[in-house]
Write a protein that holds these residues in place. Structure first.
Motif, PDB file in Angstrom:
ATOM      1  N   GLU A  25       7.240   0.115   0.796  1.00 42.38           N
ATOM      2  CA  GLU A  25       6.850  -1.080   0.035  1.00 42.38           C
ATOM      3  C   GLU A  25       6.880  -0.797  -1.470  1.00 42.38           C
ATOM      4  OE1 GLU A  25       2.841  -2.154  -0.777  1.00 42.38           O
ATOM      5  OE2 GLU A  25       2.041  -0.738   0.688  1.00 42.38           O
ATOM      6  N   HIS A  31       1.291  -2.313  -8.243  1.00 41.69           N
ATOM      7  CA  HIS A  31      -0.106  -2.738  -8.293  1.00 41.69           C
ATOM      8  C   HIS A  31      -1.077  -1.703  -7.728  1.00 41.69           C
ATOM      9  CE1 HIS A  31       2.089  -6.532  -8.658  1.00 41.69           C
ATOM     10  NE2 HIS A  31       0.977  -7.122  -9.061  1.00 41.69           N
ATOM     11  N   GLY A  32      -0.552  -0.630  -7.146  1.00 38.45           N
ATOM     12  CA  GLY A  32      -1.427   0.312  -6.452  1.00 38.45           C
ATOM     13  C   GLY A  32      -1.665   1.609  -7.197  1.00 38.45           C
ATOM     14  N   LYS A  86       3.123 -10.066  -7.118  1.00 32.50           N
ATOM     15  CA  LYS A  86       2.772  -9.397  -5.856  1.00 32.50           C
ATOM     16  C   LYS A  86       3.129 -10.364  -4.729  1.00 32.50           C
ATOM     17  CE  LYS A  86      -1.441  -8.026  -3.399  1.00 32.50           C
ATOM     18  NZ  LYS A  86      -2.884  -7.791  -3.539  1.00 32.50           N
ATOM     19  N   THR A 104       6.877  -6.151  -3.010  1.00 34.10           N
ATOM     20  CA  THR A 104       6.494  -6.597  -1.668  1.00 34.10           C
ATOM     21  C   THR A 104       5.270  -5.846  -1.156  1.00 34.10           C
ATOM     22  OG1 THR A 104       8.154  -5.075  -0.775  1.00 34.10           O
ATOM     23  CG2 THR A 104       8.792  -7.392  -1.008  1.00 34.10           C
ATOM     24  N   GLY A 124       0.529   3.428   2.274  1.00 31.62           N
ATOM     25  CA  GLY A 124      -0.753   4.123   2.154  1.00 31.62           C
ATOM     26  C   GLY A 124      -1.763   3.479   3.082  1.00 31.62           C
ATOM     27  N   GLY A 127      -3.674  -4.009   3.943  1.00 30.71           N
ATOM     28  CA  GLY A 127      -4.728  -4.943   3.597  1.00 30.71           C
ATOM     29  C   GLY A 127      -5.503  -5.283   4.863  1.00 30.71           C
ATOM     30  N   PHE A 189      -8.615   6.204   5.407  1.00 27.41           N
ATOM     31  CA  PHE A 189      -7.818   6.292   4.188  1.00 27.41           C
ATOM     32  C   PHE A 189      -8.109   7.579   3.434  1.00 27.41           C
ATOM     33  CE2 PHE A 189      -6.201   4.886  -0.021  1.00 27.41           C
ATOM     34  CZ  PHE A 189      -4.959   4.434   0.377  1.00 27.41           C
ATOM     35  N   LYS A 260      -5.433 -12.302  -4.809  1.00 33.98           N
ATOM     36  CA  LYS A 260      -4.510 -11.166  -4.873  1.00 33.98           C
ATOM     37  C   LYS A 260      -4.992 -10.058  -5.789  1.00 33.98           C
ATOM     38  CE  LYS A 260      -0.178 -13.714  -4.666  1.00 33.98           C
ATOM     39  NZ  LYS A 260       0.433 -13.046  -3.527  1.00 33.98           N
ATOM     40  N   LEU A 267      -8.807  -0.654  -6.492  1.00 27.40           N
ATOM     41  CA  LEU A 267      -8.104   0.641  -6.543  1.00 27.40           C
ATOM     42  C   LEU A 267      -8.204   1.248  -7.938  1.00 27.40           C
ATOM     43  CD1 LEU A 267      -4.892  -0.093  -4.415  1.00 27.40           C
ATOM     44  CD2 LEU A 267      -6.893   1.272  -3.770  1.00 27.40           C
ATOM     45  N   ASN A 282      -4.532   9.626  -2.478  1.00 26.39           N
ATOM     46  CA  ASN A 282      -3.615   8.551  -2.108  1.00 26.39           C
ATOM     47  C   ASN A 282      -2.175   9.071  -2.010  1.00 26.39           C
ATOM     48  OD1 ASN A 282      -2.523   6.005  -1.663  1.00 26.39           O
ATOM     49  ND2 ASN A 282      -3.613   5.027  -3.320  1.00 26.39           N
TER      50      ASN A 282
HETATM   51  N1  PSU Z   1      -2.932   0.188  -0.029  1.00 25.51           N
HETATM   52  C1  PSU Z   1      -2.814   1.030  -1.077  1.00 25.51           C
HETATM   53  N2  PSU Z   1      -2.268   0.568  -2.208  1.00 25.51           N
HETATM   54  C2  PSU Z   1      -1.815  -0.714  -2.309  1.00 25.51           C
HETATM   55  C3  PSU Z   1      -1.930  -1.592  -1.196  1.00 25.51           C
HETATM   56  C4  PSU Z   1      -2.493  -1.101  -0.075  1.00 25.51           C
HETATM   57  O1  PSU Z   1      -3.191   2.180  -1.000  1.00 25.51           O
HETATM   58  O2  PSU Z   1      -1.318  -1.069  -3.373  1.00 25.51           O
HETATM   59  C5  PSU Z   1      -1.335  -2.979  -1.270  1.00 25.51           C
HETATM   60  C6  PSU Z   1      -0.341  -3.166  -0.111  1.00 25.51           C
HETATM   61  O3  PSU Z   1       0.856  -3.680  -0.614  1.00 25.51           O
HETATM   62  C7  PSU Z   1      -1.026  -4.175   0.794  1.00 25.51           C
HETATM   63  C8  PSU Z   1      -1.738  -4.998  -0.236  1.00 25.51           C
HETATM   64  O4  PSU Z   1      -0.130  -4.914   1.581  1.00 25.51           O
HETATM   65  O5  PSU Z   1      -2.273  -4.030  -1.127  1.00 25.51           O
HETATM   66  C9  PSU Z   1      -2.819  -5.861   0.362  1.00 25.51           C
HETATM   67  O6  PSU Z   1      -3.167  -6.830  -0.572  1.00 25.51           O
HETATM   68  P1  PSU Z   1      -4.070  -8.071  -0.123  1.00 25.51           P
HETATM   69  O7  PSU Z   1      -5.380  -7.451   0.275  1.00 25.51           O
HETATM   70  O8  PSU Z   1      -4.150  -8.937  -1.352  1.00 25.51           O
HETATM   71  O9  PSU Z   1      -3.352  -8.730   1.024  1.00 25.51           O
END
Ligand code: PSU
Ligand code: MN
Length: 302
Positions: A25, A31-32, A86, A104, A124, A127, A189, A260, A267, A282
């Motif tokens: 992904e 964003h992570g 996102k 994605t 990783g 959600g 995790f 979102k 994190l 992570n």
């Molecule tokens: N886990 C991580 N880092 C991340 C995410 C999950 O360690 O960045 C991201 C993944 O892309 C996951 C998303 O699908 O967060 C979930 O976001 P939401 O809770 O808004 O659905």
């Protein structure tokens, strides 16, 4: 209007040869994790998949084109960009149709992987059901995606920023197999173990691949969640993390973070509050998941 898909050269080759592929992904990159670690990790994880005998396919939308496998320059741009959307299931088509750029999530990566005929995907954490969901209704679309798209997702369990018992309940309701690897406990995790028992346990990539194929034989639509514990040397004990997570959650509430933005905010706060230790963990767990996913991919093509 037509769906434009661009495959990287190595993904093209693997598809022609019928070689094993692992989807990755891009939200974890944008964003992570912070730049520049995100770029280094994205490359490292791709290298781990290759070292495991499979081909990595990092997935993202760039200017309205669905990329399956990112060339170097594209990956570099994405890792540094600050205005990337996102994309979950709800956003994918809109982004493609309007020529947008987006990373994605697990849900959207599963959709793209399935389109490309890729059966396994490493990340990783997924959600899930957020703390306070009874009030906020914040439940990740990742869970419903696992129920309908036939991709095996390798993650390190669910992050302790989520309500993990409720996350497991929703997965059970949705008929998603949740498989802990090599242990009975559902991994948490950053920590290897949680107080919760995983619904299923498997001890080899071969079994996981066989179960994936068996679901297809049964005509079941969804995927599997493979919960692979973080390597022991890299874990952060749950009792160390608990107060930090609580702090991050109360900061999120105080700052009125919603939708979102919740997962990226938490994190980032945990990264700050652990002085970067959460990121080191992570990285270790994503790499570990990439290695297992490569092995599953090799069994899937047999
Ligand atoms: N886990 C991580 N880092 C991340 C995410 C999950 O360690 O960045 C991201 C993944 O892309 C996951 C998303 O699908 O967060 C979930 O976001 P939401 O809770 O808004 O659905
Ligand atoms: Mn959410």
């Amino acid at each position: 209007m037509s769906l434009e898909i661009r495959y990287s050269d190595e993904v093209k080759r693997a598809r022609n040869d019928g070689g094993p592929l692992v989807a990755l992904e891009s939200t974890i990159i944008t964003h992570g994790m912070p730049f520049p670690q995100n770029l280094a990790v994205a490359r490292q994880v791709e290298a781990d998949v290759r070292a495991g005998g499979a081909t990595p396919a990092t997935i993202a939308v760039i200017k309205g084109v669905l990329h399956i496998g990112l060339e170097n320059a594209a990956l570099e741009n994405l890792a540094q960009a600050t205005d990337v959307a996102k994309l979950s299931r709800a956003d994918l088509a809109a982004c493609l149709a309007t020529g947008g750029t987006g990373a994605t999530t697990v849900a959207a990566t599963m959709i793209a992987a399935h389109l490309a005929g890729i059966g396994v995907f490493a990340t990783g954490g997924i959600g899930g059901v957020h703390e306070g969901a009874a009030q906020t209704f914040d439940i990740s679309a990742d869970l419903m995606e696992l129920a309908q798209t036939p991709v095996t997702v390798v993650a390190a369990g669910a992050k302790a920023i989520l309500d993990v018992p409720k996350t497991l309940e929703v997965l059970e309701t949705q008929g998603v197999p949740v498989i802990a690897v090599g242990q009975d406990s559902f991994p948490a995790f950053w920590s290897r173990e949680s107080p919760l028992k995983a619904p299923l346990r498997m001890d080899s990539a071969a079994q996981i691949a066989a179960a994936h194929r068996m679901r297809a034989a049964l005509g079941l639509p969804g995927g599997q969640l493979v919960a692979n514990p973080i390597p022991a040397t890299d874990e952060i004990p749950a009792r160390t993390l608990a107060p930090i997570i609580a702090q991050a959650q109360s900061d999120a509430t105080a700052a009125c973070i919603k939708g979102k933005a919740v997962t990226p905010f938490l994190l980032q706060r945990i990264f700050e509050l652990t002085q970067g230790r959460s990121l080191t963990a992570n990285i270790a767990l994503v790499r570990n998941n990439a290695r297992l996913a490569a092995e599953i991919a090799r069994h899937l093509i047999r």
